[in-house]
Design an enzyme around this catalytic site. Structure first.
Site, PDB file in Angstrom:
ATOM      1  N   ASP A  13       0.780  -1.448   0.223  1.00 53.75           N
ATOM      2  CA  ASP A  13       0.164  -0.027   0.469  1.00 53.75           C
ATOM      3  C   ASP A  13       0.627   1.431   0.118  1.00 53.75           C
ATOM      4  O   ASP A  13       0.458   2.223   0.473  1.00 53.75           O
ATOM      5  CB  ASP A  13      -0.769  -0.474   1.067  1.00 53.75           C
ATOM      6  N   LYS A  16       1.503   2.458  -5.043  1.00 55.46           N
ATOM      7  CA  LYS A  16       2.279   1.665  -6.322  1.00 55.46           C
ATOM      8  C   LYS A  16       1.413   1.933  -7.552  1.00 55.46           C
ATOM      9  O   LYS A  16       1.811   2.324  -8.938  1.00 55.46           O
ATOM     10  CB  LYS A  16       2.586   0.254  -6.163  1.00 55.46           C
ATOM     11  N   GLY A  40      -4.602  -3.931  -3.271  1.00 52.60           N
ATOM     12  CA  GLY A  40      -5.358  -3.141  -3.816  1.00 52.60           C
ATOM     13  C   GLY A  40      -4.555  -2.360  -4.665  1.00 52.60           C
ATOM     14  O   GLY A  40      -4.007  -1.511  -3.404  1.00 52.60           O
ATOM     15  N   HIS A  41      -4.645  -1.562  -5.465  1.00 51.86           N
ATOM     16  CA  HIS A  41      -3.441  -0.829  -6.198  1.00 51.86           C
ATOM     17  C   HIS A  41      -4.800   0.821  -6.834  1.00 51.86           C
ATOM     18  O   HIS A  41      -5.830   0.559  -7.327  1.00 51.86           O
ATOM     19  CB  HIS A  41      -3.146  -1.024  -7.403  1.00 51.86           C
ATOM     20  N   GLN A 223       2.194  -5.964  -2.786  1.00 49.30           N
ATOM     21  CA  GLN A 223       2.790  -6.866  -1.841  1.00 49.30           C
ATOM     22  C   GLN A 223       3.604  -5.241  -2.097  1.00 49.30           C
ATOM     23  O   GLN A 223       3.924  -4.882  -2.859  1.00 49.30           O
ATOM     24  CB  GLN A 223       2.408  -8.039  -1.674  1.00 49.30           C
TER      25      GLN A 223
HETATM   26  P1  GDP Z   1      -0.599   0.576  -3.689  1.00 48.32           P
HETATM   27  O1  GDP Z   1      -1.238  -0.889  -2.668  1.00 48.32           O
HETATM   28  O2  GDP Z   1       0.539   0.181  -3.209  1.00 48.32           O
HETATM   29  O3  GDP Z   1      -1.256   0.664  -5.270  1.00 48.32           O
HETATM   30  O4  GDP Z   1      -1.254   1.646  -2.853  1.00 48.32           O
HETATM   31  P2  GDP Z   1      -3.234   1.236  -2.191  1.00 48.32           P
HETATM   32  O5  GDP Z   1      -3.698   2.506  -3.747  1.00 48.32           O
HETATM   33  O6  GDP Z   1      -3.734   0.422  -1.622  1.00 48.32           O
HETATM   34  O7  GDP Z   1      -2.844   3.168  -0.631  1.00 48.32           O
HETATM   35  C1  GDP Z   1      -2.415   4.141  -1.368  1.00 48.32           C
HETATM   36  C2  GDP Z   1      -3.003   4.955  -1.219  1.00 48.32           C
HETATM   37  O8  GDP Z   1      -3.043   6.677  -0.642  1.00 48.32           O
HETATM   38  C3  GDP Z   1      -4.579   4.882  -2.139  1.00 48.32           C
HETATM   39  O9  GDP Z   1      -5.571   5.028  -1.789  1.00 48.32           O
HETATM   40  C4  GDP Z   1      -3.640   6.295  -2.742  1.00 48.32           C
HETATM   41  O10 GDP Z   1      -4.815   6.636  -3.316  1.00 48.32           O
HETATM   42  C5  GDP Z   1      -3.458   7.706  -1.867  1.00 48.32           C
HETATM   43  N1  GDP Z   1      -2.003   7.855  -2.195  1.00 48.32           N
HETATM   44  C6  GDP Z   1      -0.756   7.622  -2.910  1.00 48.32           C
HETATM   45  N2  GDP Z   1      -0.185   8.493  -3.230  1.00 48.32           N
HETATM   46  C7  GDP Z   1      -0.580   9.131  -2.303  1.00 48.32           C
HETATM   47  C8  GDP Z   1      -0.224  10.936  -2.088  1.00 48.32           C
HETATM   48  O11 GDP Z   1       1.126  11.351  -2.269  1.00 48.32           O
HETATM   49  N3  GDP Z   1      -0.823  11.241  -0.759  1.00 48.32           N
HETATM   50  C9  GDP Z   1      -1.989  11.491  -0.686  1.00 48.32           C
HETATM   51  N4  GDP Z   1      -2.667  11.727   1.148  1.00 48.32           N
HETATM   52  N5  GDP Z   1      -2.589   9.961  -0.726  1.00 48.32           N
HETATM   53  C10 GDP Z   1      -1.413   9.298  -1.778  1.00 48.32           C
HETATM   54  P1  IMO Z   2      -1.062  -3.857  -1.898  1.00 49.11           P
HETATM   55  O1  IMO Z   2      -0.365  -4.848  -3.840  1.00 49.11           O
HETATM   56  C1  IMO Z   2      -1.176  -4.575   1.996  1.00 49.11           C
HETATM   57  C2  IMO Z   2      -1.089  -8.734   3.560  1.00 49.11           C
HETATM   58  C3  IMO Z   2      -2.255  -9.043   4.600  1.00 49.11           C
HETATM   59  C4  IMO Z   2      -1.800  -9.789   5.253  1.00 49.11           C
HETATM   60  C5  IMO Z   2      -0.536 -10.972   4.382  1.00 49.11           C
HETATM   61  C6  IMO Z   2      -0.962 -11.989   4.066  1.00 49.11           C
HETATM   62  O2  IMO Z   2      -2.264  -2.919  -2.378  1.00 49.11           O
HETATM   63  O3  IMO Z   2       0.228  -3.131  -1.684  1.00 49.11           O
HETATM   64  P2  IMO Z   2      -1.942 -12.756   1.295  1.00 49.11           P
HETATM   65  O4  IMO Z   2      -3.972 -12.299   1.467  1.00 49.11           O
HETATM   66  O5  IMO Z   2      -1.529 -11.912   0.707  1.00 49.11           O
HETATM   67  O6  IMO Z   2      -2.552 -14.291   1.734  1.00 49.11           O
HETATM   68  O7  IMO Z   2      -2.114 -12.374   3.208  1.00 49.11           O
HETATM   69  O8  IMO Z   2      -0.332  -9.966   3.830  1.00 49.11           O
HETATM   70  N1  IMO Z   2      -0.960  -7.828   2.167  1.00 49.11           N
HETATM   71  C7  IMO Z   2      -0.832  -7.366   1.738  1.00 49.11           C
HETATM   72  N2  IMO Z   2      -1.270  -6.165   2.397  1.00 49.11           N
HETATM   73  N3  IMO Z   2      -1.038  -4.600   0.688  1.00 49.11           N
HETATM   74  C8  IMO Z   2      -1.227  -5.661  -0.441  1.00 49.11           C
HETATM   75  O9  IMO Z   2      -1.031  -5.352  -1.477  1.00 49.11           O
HETATM   76  C9  IMO Z   2      -1.041  -6.611   0.623  1.00 49.11           C
HETATM   77  N4  IMO Z   2      -1.244  -7.980  -0.201  1.00 49.11           N
HETATM   78  C10 IMO Z   2      -1.485  -9.067   1.034  1.00 49.11           C
HETATM   79  O10 IMO Z   2      -2.599  -8.168   5.495  1.00 49.11           O
HETATM   80  O11 IMO Z   2      -0.550 -10.036   6.233  1.00 49.11           O
HETATM   81 MG    MG Z   3      -3.088  -1.778  -1.738  1.00 53.03          MG
END
Ligand code: GDP
Ligand code: IMO
Ligand code: MG
Length: 427
Positions: A13, A16, A40-41, A223
């Site tokens: 998270d 990415k 979840g991106h 991840q």
């Molecule tokens: P990923 O899994 O690495 O793609 O990240 P996620 O999408 O799960 O979580 C990142 C969250 O932070 C999302 O809700 C993005 O919209 C938000 N986000 C990304 N970059 C920024 C930033 O620079 N500032 C803020 N405030 N939010 C951001």
């Molecule tokens: P993105 O791509 C954050 C964590 C789960 C748990 C562990 C194992 O959005 O960064 P799993 O379901 O993969 O067997 O769970 O990994 N986990 C993540 N945490 N971002 C993710 O993906 C994750 N995908 C799995 O919370 O601790």
């Molecule tokens: Mg994510």
């Protein structure tokens, strides 16, 4: 033209999705190489929010071919729903390619992910319950079903029979659940196969041809490094290899096909699920980060645990991924603090660890050694160039760069596509 790998260097998270989307503008092919819909991106374009779980981020650009590589585990129902959802929002998904070698998440994998977590009780991993671990386990045990099996009813039926024989024993005798019905699964999954057939391809060869033709290829990690099966905080990890090296196996390219490795890190740190987290903040600071950073999971909606930037983990990730650069996201969130902490080393039984400790006993019990840097207070969300950043924010980025030993190319200051500051010419 060698490819670019983009990897998370913390516990997921990091943003990415946002950074991949940013780079996808100049990219021809975006390949997911591991994980499944545990990812979840999130991408925000002109106020529209897209949460992608399986479909690679490149889908939002018509010039970009999104590819789901052989190392991904695919829940076909989720994939179809995601494609339908994108189509309903005017995004053309016909270009999407899906590897025939990718493994399929089956109904018993979902069930097993839930019941094994329940059985673990207090020792549970806190998985996303998307069937990821059980699917990769079957892949390694060689009783998995692959995407290409969905195209051959006879083979699908035979392989399912072998798998179900064992899974139904496990479900009924060990976990006291109901057995699953072969025919019902066959009808459901073969229909998914028909629907997905136009997308199923030899993606490894497609990607290689794109590289040979000099097209820009990006490998989108899901991840992150600290969740890597081999190098993360085992057993509190996911069941695949998110590190850059995983892109070779998971996409089907050679190590020389990747030239640039971009590490994505939040300006602080979060973790969802169980497991050690040395730089975890005290509850009051964690709450500020949760609220200011909207730290709730994109996939499960769980509140993320929050902490400070961990430079020890960053150095470890720099080495494991051979990072060529870093992108620091969510810098804007730290505007909430008068001073900002960074974990520069760990301490365990009187010893200082600058490097990631090799054994879990140390990592699980170590204490963080924090250094405190001055905060900036100003709102950063409208910053678009280095000059727009207060000097304390710039000093913070320089400190991260020096602690990690990797140059920072960009700082992200908000979820939107345009909320980005380039720190270097090459960015
Ligand atoms: P990923 O899994 O690495 O793609 O990240 P996620 O999408 O799960 O979580 C990142 C969250 O932070 C999302 O809700 C993005 O919209 C938000 N986000 C990304 N970059 C920024 C930033 O620079 N500032 C803020 N405030 N939010 C951001
Ligand atoms: P993105 O791509 C954050 C964590 C789960 C748990 C562990 C194992 O959005 O960064 P799993 O379901 O993969 O067997 O769970 O990994 N986990 C993540 N945490 N971002 C993710 O993906 C994750 N995908 C799995 O919370 O601790
Ligand atoms: Mg994510």
């Amino acid at each position: 033209m060698p490819g670019i790998a983009l990897v998370g260097i913390q516990w997921g998270d990091e943003g990415k999705g946002k950074v991949t989307d940013l780079l996808a503008e100049r990219t021809d092919v975006v390949v997911r190489y591991q994980g499944g819909n545990n990812a979840g991106h999130t991408i925000v374009v002109e106020g529209e929010r897209y949460a992608l779980h399986l479909v690679p981020t490149g889908i939002l650009y018509p010039h970009c071919t999104p590819v789901i590589g052989p190392g991904v585990v695919v829940n076909p129902q989720v994939l179809i729903e995601e494609m339908d959802n994108l189509e309903s929002r005017g995004i053309d998904t016909r270009r999407l390619l899906l590897s025939g070698n990718a493994h399929v998440i089956m109904p018993y994998h979902l069930e097993l992910d839930t019941v094994t977590e329940r059985r673990l009780g207090n020792n549970r991993l806190g998985t996303t319950k998307r069937g990821i671990g059980p699917t990769y386990a079957d892949k390694a045990a060689r009783i998995g079903l692959r995407v290409q099996d969905l195209l051959d009813p006879k083979i699908f039926s035979e392989k399912l029979k072998v798998a179900l024989k064992e899974k139904n024993l496990l479900l009924t005798r060990v976990y006291g659940r109901l057995p699953m019905d072969q025919k019902t699964i066959e009808v459901e999954y073969l229909a998914y196969g028909e629907r997905l057939a136009p997308h199923i391809a030899d993606t490894s060869s497609f990607v290689q041809r794109a590289l040979d033709a000099g097209r820009a290829v990006m490998f989108e990690g899901a991840q992150a490094t600290m969740l890597d099966l081999d190098h993360g905080t085992y057993p509190f990890v996911t069941s695949s290899n998110p590190i850059a090296g995983g892109a070779c196996a998971g996409a089907g390219v050679g190590p020389r096909d990747i030239e640039r490795v971009i590490g994505i890190a939040k300006a602080y740190c979060t973790r969802v699920g169980s497991g050690p987290f040395p730089s975890e903040a005290d509850p009051a600071d964690a709450e500020i980060l949760v609220e200011a950073g909207a730290e709730y999971g994109t996939t499960t909606g769980r509140k993320r645990r929050c902490g400070w930037f961990d430079a020890v983990a960053a150095r470890y990730a720099a080495r494991l991924n051979t990072l060529t650069e870093l992108v620091i996201t969510k810098l804007d969130v730290l505007s909430q603090f008068e001073s900002v902490k960074v974990c520069v080393a760990y301490e365990y039984e009187g010893e200082r660890y600058e490097e990631f400790p090799p054994h879990q006993t140390i990592f699980n019990k170590c204490r963080p050694i924090f250094e405190e840097l001055p905060g900036w207070g100003d709102d950063l969300t409208t910053a678009r160039s280095l000059d727009d950043l207060p000097k304390e924010a710039r000093a913070y980025l320089e400190a991260l760069e020096s602690l990690a030993g990797v140059p920072v190319s960009w700082a992200s200051v908000g979820p939107g596509r345009d909320q980005i500051v380039a720190l270097r010419e090459t960015a």
